[in-house]
Design an enzyme around this catalytic site. Structure first.
Site, PDB file in Angstrom:
ATOM      1  N   ASP A   1      11.134  -8.450  -0.330  1.00 46.91           N
ATOM      2  CA  ASP A   1      11.509  -9.634   0.464  1.00 46.91           C
ATOM      3  C   ASP A   1      11.729 -10.813  -0.470  1.00 46.91           C
ATOM      4  O   ASP A   1      11.233 -10.825  -1.596  1.00 46.91           O
ATOM      5  CB  ASP A   1      10.402  -9.965   1.480  1.00 46.91           C
ATOM      6  CG  ASP A   1       9.028 -10.052   0.815  1.00 46.91           C
ATOM      7  OD1 ASP A   1       8.338  -9.025   0.741  1.00 46.91           O
ATOM      8  OD2 ASP A   1       8.672 -11.134   0.313  1.00 46.91           O
TER       9      ASP A   1
ATOM     10  N   GLU B   1       3.096   2.776  -0.419  1.00 40.72           N
ATOM     11  CA  GLU B   1       3.561   2.711  -1.813  1.00 40.72           C
ATOM     12  C   GLU B   1       3.086   3.938  -2.589  1.00 40.72           C
ATOM     13  O   GLU B   1       3.778   4.421  -3.494  1.00 40.72           O
ATOM     14  CB  GLU B   1       3.011   1.445  -2.486  1.00 40.72           C
ATOM     15  CG  GLU B   1       3.535   0.143  -1.899  1.00 40.72           C
ATOM     16  CD  GLU B   1       2.669  -1.054  -2.272  1.00 40.72           C
ATOM     17  OE1 GLU B   1       3.138  -2.182  -2.090  1.00 40.72           O
ATOM     18  OE2 GLU B   1       1.505  -0.886  -2.712  1.00 40.72           O
TER      19      GLU B   1
HETATM   20  N1  SAH Z   1       1.993  -4.957   7.040  1.00 40.39           N
HETATM   21  C1  SAH Z   1       1.876  -4.478   5.700  1.00 40.39           C
HETATM   22  C2  SAH Z   1       0.772  -5.226   5.063  1.00 40.39           C
HETATM   23  C3  SAH Z   1       0.852  -5.318   3.593  1.00 40.39           C
HETATM   24  S1  SAH Z   1       0.550  -6.914   2.963  1.00 40.39           S
HETATM   25  C4  SAH Z   1       1.772  -2.972   5.776  1.00 40.39           C
HETATM   26  O1  SAH Z   1       2.608  -2.403   6.425  1.00 40.39           O
HETATM   27  O2  SAH Z   1       0.932  -2.318   5.159  1.00 40.39           O
HETATM   28  C5  SAH Z   1       1.810  -7.002   1.754  1.00 40.39           C
HETATM   29  C6  SAH Z   1       1.617  -6.135   0.544  1.00 40.39           C
HETATM   30  O3  SAH Z   1       2.831  -6.119  -0.161  1.00 40.39           O
HETATM   31  C7  SAH Z   1       0.561  -6.628  -0.437  1.00 40.39           C
HETATM   32  O4  SAH Z   1      -0.098  -5.533  -1.033  1.00 40.39           O
HETATM   33  C8  SAH Z   1       1.361  -7.454  -1.451  1.00 40.39           C
HETATM   34  O5  SAH Z   1       0.929  -7.246  -2.778  1.00 40.39           O
HETATM   35  C9  SAH Z   1       2.801  -6.989  -1.295  1.00 40.39           C
HETATM   36  N2  SAH Z   1       3.806  -8.026  -1.006  1.00 40.39           N
HETATM   37  C10 SAH Z   1       5.093  -7.743  -0.679  1.00 40.39           C
HETATM   38  N3  SAH Z   1       5.793  -8.886  -0.455  1.00 40.39           N
HETATM   39  C11 SAH Z   1       4.941  -9.907  -0.656  1.00 40.39           C
HETATM   40  C12 SAH Z   1       5.068 -11.346  -0.566  1.00 40.39           C
HETATM   41  N4  SAH Z   1       6.221 -11.933  -0.243  1.00 40.39           N
HETATM   42  N5  SAH Z   1       3.991 -12.095  -0.815  1.00 40.39           N
HETATM   43  C13 SAH Z   1       2.816 -11.528  -1.149  1.00 40.39           C
HETATM   44  N6  SAH Z   1       2.628 -10.198  -1.233  1.00 40.39           N
HETATM   45  C14 SAH Z   1       3.666  -9.380  -1.003  1.00 40.39           C
END
Ligand code: SAH
Length: 258
Positions: free
Chosen positions: A215, A28
């Site tokens: 998502d 991000e």
């Molecule tokens: N596998 C990811 C891990 C990130 S966790 C990576 O590639 O880095 C998800 C991150 O996106 C968190 O910082 C959260 O704030 C945000 N996020 C996006 N969709 C989300 C959802 N459905 N529920 C909770 N957090 C979400």
């Protein structure tokens, strides 16, 4: 540092000179660092040993600091979730004394509230959905609902969708989360925002949250698949919106946002 501006009081007529961007993921942060031409600051302002990363630069009339919690030393992934985000925000506000914090990042969206993948929301209010405590008074403390700083002029200038953000430390959600998220009237769901809002409120620093939808929470699609598929495009949409927001903030007073 900005004078007390939250807890319902109107924003003061002081210039926006320093902006702190708090961003959870490297993916991000990357488009913002590039577009705003920020440079990594390795001068060691943070406590020794923390993985936190800071990029800084001048953008138009403002000093901009972008901080991320960095990579967890034990697990080798981005240090997402509420605890790293709170500590990073607390430390950064102390060090950089921003007039304004912007927390930007990805989030899940609720289609029943009109959210679509690719939308970027301005958050009106934050709350937690996974801090359950049935003791009298502690139930609402757990929810921890806080109004974000109202910025109607910015909303109309950028023509942003506005919604409530619900925060928890899990990417997935169990039935009880669904019930609480519904009670929170949530349009978007993330893993940091309400924690950052708690710190901003503690330190009476104005906070704007901008969340890009990767998502759909209330759909049968697998969250992690949708998230990974849409992460880059959402990060780009967030960058475009944050840059436009900074363009608007340049040469303005905090009170000009209301
Ligand atoms: N596998 C990811 C891990 C990130 S966790 C990576 O590639 O880095 C998800 C991150 O996106 C968190 O910082 C959260 O704030 C945000 N996020 C996006 N969709 C989300 C959802 N459905 N529920 C909770 N957090 C979400």
């Amino acid at each position: 540092m900005a004078p007390p501006a939250l807890k319902g009081a109107p924003l003061p007529a002081t210039p926006i000179k320093t902006v702190l961007l708090v961003v959870a993921l490297q993916a991000e942060a990357a488009p913002l660092v590039k577009d705003l031409n920020l440079k990594e600051d390795t001068s060691g302002l943070f406590p020794a040993g923390v993985p936190w990363v800071k990029f800084s630069g001048e953008y138009k009339s403002m000093k901009v600091h972008l901080v991320t919690p960095g990579v967890d030393a034990i697990h080798g992934v981005d240090a997402v979730c509420t605890v790293p985000a709170s500590l990073l925000t607390f430390s950064s506000v102390q060090l950089f004394k921003p007039d304004l914090i912007i927390n930007c990042g990805t989030a899940g969206g609720f289609q029943k509230k009109g959210a679509e993948i690719g939308d970027v929301y301005l958050i009106s209010e934050t709350a937690f959905h996974d801090r359950r405590n049935m003791l009298p008074g502690f139930d609402n403390y757990g929810i921890g609902a806080l109004a974000a700083t109202p910025v109607p002029k910015l909303v109309s200038h950028l023509n942003l969708k506005v919604g409530v953000l619900t925060t928890g430390d899990s990417l997935d959600h169990v039935d009880k989360d669904d019930e609480v998220m519904e009670n929170n009237n949530a349009t978007v769901k993330d893993m940091e925002g309400a924690a950052i809002a708690y710190v901003a409120d503690l330190l009476t620093t104005p906070l704007i949250l901008l969340k890009g939808v990767t998502d759909i929470v209330d759909s049968p699609a697998a969250t992690e698949e949708e998230f990974l598929l849409n992460l880059q495009s959402a990060a780009k949409a967030i960058q475009t919106t944050v840059t436009s927001a900074l363009d608007f903030l340049s040469l303005k007073n905090l009170s000009d946002l209301q």
